[in-house]
Every structure is written in structure tokens, then in C-alpha cells.
Scaffold this motif. Sequence first.
Motif, PDB file in Angstrom:
ATOM      1  N   VAL A 178       0.850  -1.185   0.000  1.00 33.81           N
ATOM      2  CA  VAL A 178       0.000   0.000   0.000  1.00 33.81           C
ATOM      3  C   VAL A 178       0.888   1.239   0.000  1.00 33.81           C
ATOM      4  O   VAL A 178       2.030   1.195   0.463  1.00 33.81           O
ATOM      5  CB  VAL A 178      -0.954   0.004   1.229  1.00 33.81           C
ATOM      6  N   CYS A 179       0.356   2.325  -0.535  1.00 35.48           N
ATOM      7  CA  CYS A 179       1.031   3.627  -0.505  1.00 35.48           C
ATOM      8  C   CYS A 179       0.253   4.574   0.387  1.00 35.48           C
ATOM      9  O   CYS A 179      -0.987   4.615   0.316  1.00 35.48           O
ATOM     10  CB  CYS A 179       1.121   4.202  -1.911  1.00 35.48           C
ATOM     11  N   SER A 180       0.952   5.322   1.226  1.00 30.91           N
ATOM     12  CA  SER A 180       0.341   6.462   1.917  1.00 30.91           C
ATOM     13  C   SER A 180       0.847   7.739   1.246  1.00 30.91           C
ATOM     14  O   SER A 180       2.037   7.844   0.915  1.00 30.91           O
ATOM     15  CB  SER A 180       0.698   6.461   3.406  1.00 30.91           C
ATOM     16  N   TRP A 181      -0.052   8.695   1.045  1.00 31.36           N
ATOM     17  CA  TRP A 181       0.284   9.944   0.334  1.00 31.36           C
ATOM     18  C   TRP A 181      -0.373  11.088   1.095  1.00 31.36           C
ATOM     19  O   TRP A 181      -1.604  11.147   1.187  1.00 31.36           O
ATOM     20  CB  TRP A 181      -0.233   9.864  -1.097  1.00 31.36           C
ATOM     21  N   THR A 182       0.445  11.968   1.660  1.00 28.46           N
ATOM     22  CA  THR A 182      -0.052  13.052   2.513  1.00 28.46           C
ATOM     23  C   THR A 182       0.257  14.401   1.884  1.00 28.46           C
ATOM     24  O   THR A 182       1.423  14.689   1.567  1.00 28.46           O
ATOM     25  CB  THR A 182       0.590  12.978   3.910  1.00 28.46           C
ATOM     26  N   ALA A 183      -0.768  15.217   1.707  1.00 31.50           N
ATOM     27  CA  ALA A 183      -0.569  16.571   1.201  1.00 31.50           C
ATOM     28  C   ALA A 183       0.125  17.416   2.264  1.00 31.50           C
ATOM     29  O   ALA A 183      -0.266  17.397   3.428  1.00 31.50           O
ATOM     30  CB  ALA A 183      -1.911  17.198   0.828  1.00 31.50           C
ATOM     31  N   VAL A 244      -4.240   9.906   1.755  1.00 28.16           N
ATOM     32  CA  VAL A 244      -4.925   8.813   1.068  1.00 28.16           C
ATOM     33  C   VAL A 244      -4.010   7.592   1.062  1.00 28.16           C
ATOM     34  O   VAL A 244      -2.783   7.710   1.122  1.00 28.16           O
ATOM     35  CB  VAL A 244      -5.335   9.174  -0.381  1.00 28.16           C
ATOM     36  N   PHE A 245      -4.636   6.422   0.985  1.00 24.05           N
ATOM     37  CA  PHE A 245      -3.929   5.144   0.923  1.00 24.05           C
ATOM     38  C   PHE A 245      -4.402   4.423  -0.334  1.00 24.05           C
ATOM     39  O   PHE A 245      -5.610   4.336  -0.568  1.00 24.05           O
ATOM     40  CB  PHE A 245      -4.246   4.296   2.155  1.00 24.05           C
ATOM     41  N   PHE A 246      -3.464   3.923  -1.142  1.00 26.92           N
ATOM     42  CA  PHE A 246      -3.920   3.258  -2.351  1.00 26.92           C
ATOM     43  C   PHE A 246      -3.059   2.063  -2.726  1.00 26.92           C
ATOM     44  O   PHE A 246      -1.887   1.955  -2.374  1.00 26.92           O
ATOM     45  CB  PHE A 246      -4.090   4.224  -3.526  1.00 26.92           C
ATOM     46  N   HIS A 247      -3.710   1.166  -3.433  1.00 24.23           N
ATOM     47  CA  HIS A 247      -3.186  -0.125  -3.863  1.00 24.23           C
ATOM     48  C   HIS A 247      -2.165   0.073  -4.979  1.00 24.23           C
ATOM     49  O   HIS A 247      -2.298   0.996  -5.793  1.00 24.23           O
ATOM     50  CB  HIS A 247      -4.384  -0.951  -4.353  1.00 24.23           C
ATOM     51  N   PRO A 248      -1.132  -0.789  -5.095  1.00 22.91           N
ATOM     52  CA  PRO A 248      -0.094  -0.579  -6.115  1.00 22.91           C
ATOM     53  C   PRO A 248      -0.538  -0.804  -7.559  1.00 22.91           C
ATOM     54  O   PRO A 248       0.200  -0.467  -8.480  1.00 22.91           O
ATOM     55  CB  PRO A 248       0.987  -1.590  -5.718  1.00 22.91           C
ATOM     56  N   LEU A 249      -1.738  -1.361  -7.761  1.00 20.07           N
ATOM     57  CA  LEU A 249      -2.250  -1.496  -9.127  1.00 20.07           C
ATOM     58  C   LEU A 249      -3.173  -0.350  -9.529  1.00 20.07           C
ATOM     59  O   LEU A 249      -3.554  -0.252 -10.694  1.00 20.07           O
ATOM     60  CB  LEU A 249      -2.987  -2.832  -9.284  1.00 20.07           C
ATOM     61  N   LEU A 250      -3.523   0.519  -8.589  1.00 24.27           N
ATOM     62  CA  LEU A 250      -4.406   1.643  -8.913  1.00 24.27           C
ATOM     63  C   LEU A 250      -3.711   2.564  -9.916  1.00 24.27           C
ATOM     64  O   LEU A 250      -2.578   3.006  -9.694  1.00 24.27           O
ATOM     65  CB  LEU A 250      -4.756   2.426  -7.656  1.00 24.27           C
ATOM     66  N   ILE A 251      -4.369   2.868 -11.013  1.00 27.40           N
ATOM     67  CA  ILE A 251      -3.811   3.782 -12.016  1.00 27.40           C
ATOM     68  C   ILE A 251      -3.988   5.214 -11.518  1.00 27.40           C
ATOM     69  O   ILE A 251      -5.096   5.637 -11.191  1.00 27.40           O
ATOM     70  CB  ILE A 251      -4.489   3.584 -13.378  1.00 27.40           C
TER      71      ILE A 251
END
Length: 326
Positions: A178-183, A244-251
Motif C-alpha cells: 500500500v502507498c500512503s500519500w499526505t498533502a 490517502v492510501f492506495f493499492h499498487p495497481l491503482l492507475i
Amino acid sequence: MADRAPHKRLAITFKFARNSENGRGNGRSTLRWPGGTKRPLESRRNRFLQQEWLPGCPNLVPQELLDKYLHRFNQICDGEVRAPGVTVMKDVAYAKTKRPLGDRTVNKLQNFEDDEVLFSYCELPQIVKYVACFTGPDVKSVHTMLINKPPDPGTMTSRHPLHQDLHYFPFRPANRMVCSWTAMEKVHKKNGCLVVLPGTHYTPLLQHYYPEWEGGVNAMYHGIKDYDASIPLLHLEMNAGDTVFFHPLLIHGSGANQTTGFRKAISGHYASSHCYYIDVRGTIQEHIETEVLGIARKKLGEDIDVSFADIWRFKSRLVQGNEGTL
């Protein structure tokens, strides 16, 4: 949801709720963490994988921490601090110029696993508790980035093509990453917010290429040529601290920064320490292996004996739990 933008592709803007971590209660569409905090980890992970949206948490990282990360970014860019292992990337528009490093030329810091100030983001309990819903209790950091995205120099090189993160990773299974991405400041369409294609975490890994952009493309900014163009784009407009948290296959990707300000974000990629390495030779990932090994040999010498998996081992760091096979 906002009205659909008048582009060739459908585009929808998604805004966070302001009044709770789960984004409930304001009567608008929100990014919600699936399943609440009392469900077993496996149940919560499966709930997310069964839906189109990605979990998001407003105000997850406090401003004082964002200020600390920003200060460290400036120290590294200005040469006040030599951070071991950190890669400082210039935008391709400035890469071959003598213009000094600074917040106007640097588009990204990455591989800050050995910088305790920046890496403290990856260890934040409020981040790791959500990450563990995907990875399980044994959590490794596998990649780190502080993305600056300065005002575009007129070349549109500040944009990032649509891609899948799994393209870069020679380990599996994808459902344990998973990826975490913080503004780090307010992000919106004008300054190049994240854009995602909802539901594409169901898709297989697709072929990636360097896009043929007139102004040039930054190193490692690979993009997908063939994807389902009928899926509406989702713009993630966020305030500082929203995550946000997102899956490694999410485009996903991002647009150019067409403002006079910046669009900073800090991000960590995580995987279960029990993930396993794969041989990418003969697959659609072979060319990324070739490119990465070429960069390594350029930095370390042509006679260096290192594999693609070795490079990822070197930069991975345990965050929580026990070591495994990764």
C-alpha cells in the motif's frame, strides 16, 4: 460530487469531509476508511479491495510535523544537510543546466530511509495503523518520496503520467502492499493534484513506457499507454495533512503545476515483510530492471555485482513487527 469537467475525458473532483477522521457527517461524497477500526485487519483489507474508492483520512498528519518535513527538505536542497542515501532529483527542464539546487529546480527527494527526520513520517502511528490493514502486522517501508512539484517552467514536465506503482516493484503479492500519500499544503487541479482511475486496482499490471512529450519527461516517470479511457478521472483535492492510501495497481498520476506556488506531498510505500521477490526477466517489468541497474552501475561502477532485488533490499527498512523474506 462536483460537476463533471468539460474535458475530453470525464473528470470528477473529490473533496474530503472536514469533521472526522473517517470523513463522515457532512452530507457530501467523502473518502471513507472501509469498515471502521474494530474490524479484523483481513476484513478491512478485503472491504477496501471490493470497492472502487480508496480510503482517505482528513487532517491525519498535524501541521507541526509537516513544517518539520518542509524544513528538512529545504535544508537538503540548500546543502545545509547531507542526508545519506537521499536522491535529489531535478526537473528534466533543469537537469542539464548549471542552475543550483533549490525549491524551484528540485522536483523530488526519494530514498530517505536513513534520514531520521523525514523517515519519521513512515513511522507515524496514525499512518502505520492503516498501512497494517493491508500489509499485516509485519510492515516494511520499501520506497519513500517527498514530492515538491514547483511551478511548471513552461514545458509541462511537472506532470506525472498515469501509471501503476507495481510496475517498479519486483516483489509480490500486490495485495500486501500500500502507498500512503499526505498533502503538505493545499492541493487542487490547478497545482497538479493526484488523479486516479477508481476501481483500477482490479486490473492486471499493464505495460509502461516513457511518454512522448515534447518538453521531455523526468527520469523514471513511466506511463501507461493502454488503459480504459471510459473510466472517469477522479481529482483528489486535499488540504495539508489529508492522507490517502492506495493499492499498487491503482492507475494514478498528476497534472502540471500551473500556479506560482508549490504542491508538496510526502509519501511512503509499504509491503508485508513476508512478501517475496520475483524474477522480472522476460516480463513487462524487464525494462525497468534494465534501467535501474544501469543507473546503479553509473553511480557505483560498471563492475558492481548487484541485482534488481538487491537494490530494493538495500533501501527497505522495517517499520513494525518482524523481518521476513523481503
